[in-house]
Design a protein around this motif. Structure first.
Motif, short mmCIF file in Angstrom:
data_model
loop_
_atom_site.label_atom_id
_atom_site.label_comp_id
_atom_site.label_asym_id
_atom_site.label_seq_id
_atom_site.Cartn_x
_atom_site.Cartn_y
_atom_site.Cartn_z
N TYR A 197 142.86 65.61 25.74
CA TYR A 197 141.76 64.53 25.33
C TYR A 197 140.77 64.63 26.11
O TYR A 197 139.85 64.26 25.27
N THR A 198 140.81 64.67 27.74
CA THR A 198 139.74 65.01 28.43
C THR A 198 138.97 66.13 27.59
O THR A 198 137.58 65.84 27.48
N GLN A 199 139.08 67.29 27.01
CA GLN A 199 138.66 67.96 26.43
C GLN A 199 137.62 67.73 25.17
O GLN A 199 136.56 67.70 24.91
N GLY A 200 138.93 66.83 24.45
CA GLY A 200 138.01 66.28 23.64
C GLY A 200 136.96 64.93 23.73
O GLY A 200 135.75 65.28 22.63
N LEU A 201 137.11 64.45 24.82
CA LEU A 201 136.29 63.48 25.34
C LEU A 201 134.74 63.96 25.12
O LEU A 201 133.31 64.16 25.30
N GLY B 194 141.75 61.24 13.82
CA GLY B 194 142.78 59.77 13.72
C GLY B 194 141.67 59.29 14.78
O GLY B 194 140.56 59.08 15.24
N ASN B 195 142.73 57.93 15.23
CA ASN B 195 142.10 57.14 15.80
C ASN B 195 143.26 55.92 16.97
O ASN B 195 144.35 56.93 17.32
N VAL B 196 142.87 55.87 17.89
CA VAL B 196 143.56 55.26 19.21
C VAL B 196 144.56 54.35 19.09
O VAL B 196 144.68 53.70 17.83
N PRO B 197 145.84 54.97 18.79
CA PRO B 197 146.83 54.33 18.52
C PRO B 197 147.06 52.40 19.14
O PRO B 197 146.28 52.08 20.62
N LYS B 198 147.40 51.89 18.80
CA LYS B 198 147.56 50.35 19.07
C LYS B 198 148.91 50.42 20.25
O LYS B 198 149.79 51.10 20.01
N GLN C 189 158.13 56.86 21.90
CA GLN C 189 158.69 57.39 22.27
C GLN C 189 157.15 58.74 22.56
O GLN C 189 156.38 58.85 21.73
N GLY C 190 157.51 60.04 23.70
CA GLY C 190 156.97 60.79 23.31
C GLY C 190 155.47 60.84 24.15
O GLY C 190 155.27 59.33 24.92
N CYS C 191 155.20 62.03 24.15
CA CYS C 191 153.17 61.68 24.70
C CYS C 191 151.87 60.82 23.29
O CYS C 191 152.25 60.75 22.42
N ARG C 192 151.58 59.67 24.40
CA ARG C 192 150.98 58.86 23.47
C ARG C 192 149.48 59.24 21.96
O ARG C 192 149.33 58.96 21.31
N PHE C 193 149.52 60.87 22.93
CA PHE C 193 147.71 61.06 22.60
C PHE C 193 148.32 62.33 21.63
O PHE C 193 147.58 63.09 20.58
N ALA C 194 150.41 62.66 21.31
CA ALA C 194 150.75 63.09 20.41
C ALA C 194 150.44 64.03 19.02
O ALA C 194 149.43 64.47 18.64
N ALA C 195 149.81 62.41 18.37
CA ALA C 195 149.55 62.65 17.23
C ALA C 195 148.03 62.75 17.02
O ALA C 195 147.93 63.71 15.60
N ARG C 196 146.92 62.87 18.14
CA ARG C 196 145.51 64.08 17.76
C ARG C 196 145.30 64.96 18.49
O ARG C 196 144.70 65.27 18.14
N CYS C 197 146.32 65.43 18.88
CA CYS C 197 146.58 66.91 19.76
C CYS C 197 146.26 68.06 18.87
O CYS C 197 147.04 68.06 18.29
N PRO C 198 145.49 68.51 19.27
CA PRO C 198 145.75 69.75 18.54
C PRO C 198 146.24 70.96 19.24
O PRO C 198 146.13 71.91 18.16
N GLU C 199 146.82 70.71 20.51
CA GLU C 199 147.58 71.90 21.37
C GLU C 199 149.16 70.83 20.57
O GLU C 199 150.26 71.43 22.06
N VAL C 200 149.22 69.94 19.77
CA VAL C 200 150.64 69.40 20.25
C VAL C 200 152.32 70.48 19.65
O VAL C 200 151.41 71.58 18.55
#
Lengths: 333, 337
Positions: free
Chosen positions: B259-263, B282-286, B292-303
């Motif tokens: 996430y930091t890398q993306g920023l 993607g967007n910031v999740p509500k 469950q799981g990492c909150r950034f997972a849905a947007r993460c390139p390394e998931v």
């Protein structure tokens, strides 16, 4: 500020002229011959002619209006047809009685309404908020004559705490100076008389003040809710100010303008529209004075009464406008 | 080593709404040392403002409430005695607020009471906490206005907020906040609403005050430029959780968390003006929507599989660098279990 006040006063002139024109026209809006209408079917032709002469109805309209205005400027409101006395002299005691009642009612309405509104907004969605707003809703929807009668029944008849009619003890009246009974009693130094007068004010005052109180409470609440959510209130809290300072000094001061508008309009309405209350409580005020004049078809009295009430309405709103700019430095004219 | 002036441990601030309980700040821990400038970075809705309001005790309640954790505040003298701001009385909190911990906000245009003079609003802050006469407080107000670089301070003190520009109003806000010499200044996006040139001036002013007065600053921002300009250390937040923390050089030069890398990749660069600007897909999740799981997972390139099943812990990568990502599990050890 002074320049603005003077400008606002000058702007009143056309308003007052317009008002006088309208009230003056009332007598001419009567279908047929006004003098005949005033005197009734049984009147002789001579009587009608005399009255026309007395009212100046046989002159052209503009001349009549000119004479009327000339009189007004000298403080002459005309002569009552029924009593044949100068209205400007007759009207004051009634006006004073109405003022006294209105002031009492509005003080009650403002103190209760504003505080109820503030606490409701501060404790939004609490039991206090719900209760206060239900009472306010009942307050605005309750017919004033019903409230008045219930008050008389409970507090005067059943409990005997307060007098139900009039503004003083008829067997022991106050010697009038200003015709404001509370003030007169104080001038005479008669505290028992003051207390009697005060007790006479309570029931009609509350009956008259209930609707404005409810409106003020609701207006204060909604205005306060908006202010309390604002950024600057958060800043004041962040400074560590006391709750009292946050709510009253900063919160209410910012919320007061719509409340002030309502107070002004309601005061104006009470001054002119208290006929119902004045009738129920036999209060010798301006509403009853005009009401009786209507019954007697005393047109000059009706005219003058309306003019006086309308003028007061205009002045109260002027005061409200001046207060706006005093409170809010952003309001510049 | 001296203990930090402000230490936040496992803070949980939740909002209770019609749609259920929303964890706006979820188990957040970090600390600020005396005289340090700490940046808290993240997109809108990541919980950084709520964190700062929690410290001030200004979370709007209802619907918000601190449901767990502690906020330890230590005064300069007697640094060992810590007060937990979550537990102290409202009265004590009011005494600390504006005196030892002060705050400035994002919107200078609406953050000053329009009906009171600038002077009155500074005097109020001084007299809330110091026993001084009105005259002394007024002198202090003028002094503070001069300190924050307001010209004609003697005249401005009697003017109303609407007579000042946004930048000037933010200076006044800083004057109010600094009037009692706080140990910690919380700045919630103080430059976001300002012009770029004014932004630089305000940052310069804050840096200056930090250096002169030794005030610790908690700088909440979404602008990595601000971070590079002023911060010593950075905490990166995502959806209510800290995902990475470390000193400013490490975070900006060699960020670990995707996430930091993306920023940092999303920052425009002069060197490649022709290519499209990168943005994290993607967007910031509500808040509260990911159970469950990492909150950034849905947007993460390394998931990978594990990311959606388990919650990653904050790993210590050495020298105060922390990162909440399974990618670094082998090299780091878990910071807070």
């Amino acid at each position: 500020m002074l320049a603005y006040t003077i400008r606002r006063l000058l702007m009143l002139i056309p308003v007052l002229i317009g008002m006088s024109l309208i009230t003056f026209s009332i007598i001419h809006l009567i279908p047929g011959n006004p003098a005949r209408v005033i005197l009734g079917d049984q009147a002789t032709a001579t009587a009608v002619a005399n009255l026309e002469e007395q009212l100046g109805l046989n002159e052209p309209f503009l001349i009549q209006y000119g004479q009327y205005m000339l009189g007004l400027l000298q403080g002459d409101l005309g002569t009552s047809i029924r009593t044949n006395t100068a209205i400007s002299g007759d009207i004051w005691p009634y006006l004073a009685a109405t003022f006294e009642l209105t002031i009492f009612a509005m003080v009650f309405a403002v103190i209760v309404g504003v505080n109820a509104g503030i606490i409701s907004a501060w404790k939004q969605n609490s039991w206090f908020d719900y209760t206060a707003m239900v009472i306010a809703l009942i307050g605005v929807s309750m017919p004033i004559f019903w409230l008045g009668l219930m008050q008389q029944w409970v507090f005067a008849q059943e409990l005997g705490w307060l007098p139900a009619f009039g503004r003083e003890n008829p067997r022991n009246p106050i010697e009038s100076i200003t015709h404001f009974n509370l003030l007169d009693a104080l001038i005479h130094g008669q505290l028992d008389q003051w207390w009697t007068s005060f007790k006479h004010l309570v029931l009609p005052g509350i009956a008259l003040g209930t609707i404005p109180m409810a409106i003020i409470a609701r207006m204060t609440r909604s205005s306060m809710l908006e202010v309390l959510r604002s950024d600057y209130i958060r800043t004041i809290e962040a400074k560590g100010s006391s709750t009292l300072s946050v709510i009253y000094r900063h919160g209410f001061k910012n919320a007061v303008i719509p409340v002030l508008t309502v107070v002004g309009l309601q005061t104006g309405t009470l001054l002119g529209g208290a006929i119902l209350t004045e009738t129920i409580f036999s209060w010798p005020g301006i509403g009853r004075y005009i009401y009786e004049a209507i019954g007697n078809r005393d047109y000059p009295v009706i005219q003058s009464g309306i003019l006086v009430i309308a003028t007061m309405f205009v002045f109260i709103n002027l005061i409200v406008d001046l207060l706006y700019s005093y409170i809010d430095p952003r309001i510049k004219y | 080593m001296t203990k930090p002036v402000l230490e936040i441990n496992n803070l949980q601030t939740h909002f209770f709404t019609d749609r259920g309980e929303i964890p706006a700040v979820d188990d957040v821990s970090f600390s600020i040392n005396a005289g340090e400038v700490l940046g808290i970075v993240g997109e809108s809705g990541c919980g950084k403002s709520v964190t700062s309001l929690s410290v001030m005790g200004l979370v709007p309640n209802p619907p918000g409430k601190i449901v767990g954790g502690e906020i330890l505040f230590r005064r300069q003298e007697g640094r060992d005695k810590a007060e937990d701001l979550v537990k102290v009385s409202r009265k004590r909190l009011r005494a600390i607020r504006g005196d030892q911990i002060a705050m400035i906000f994002q919107e200078p245009m609406t953050s000053l009471d329009p009906l009171f003079t600038i002077g009155h609003q500074i005097i109020e802050a001084v007299r809330n906490h110091r026993k001084v006469t009105k005259k002394q407080a007024r002198a202090k107000a003028v002094e503070m206005l001069k300190l924050v670089g307001i010209p004609r301070a003697e005249e401005i003190v009697d003017e109303y907020p609407h007579q000042l520009s946004g930048g000037m109003r933010q200076r006044v806000m800083i004057a109010i906040a600094m009037s009692c010499d706080p140990e910690v200044l919380i700045a919630d996006e103080p430059t976001t609403a300002l012009d770029v040139t004014i932004q630089a001036q305000i940052l310069e002013l804050m840096k200056d005050l930090n250096r002169k007065k030794g005030t610790a600053i908690m700088m909440i921002t979404h602008d990595l430029g601000v971070v590079a300009e002023i911060c010593d250390r950075v905490v990166v937040m995502y959806a209510g959780k800290i995902v990475e923390e470390g000193d400013v050089r490490t975070i900006l030069k060699s960020p670990k968390h995707p996430y930091t890398q993306g920023l940092i990749r999303s920052l425009p660069k002069m060197s490649n003006r022709d290519s499209r600007l990168y943005s994290i897909p993607g967007n910031v999740p509500k808040p509260g929507s990911i159970k469950q799981g990492c909150r950034f997972a849905a947007r993460c390139p390394e998931v990978f599989d594990r990311c959606t099943q388990e919650n990653p812990e904050l790993l210590n990568l050495g020298e105060g660098h922390g990162c909440r990502c399974f990618l670094y599990e082998k090299e780091g050890k878990i910071v807070n279990v």
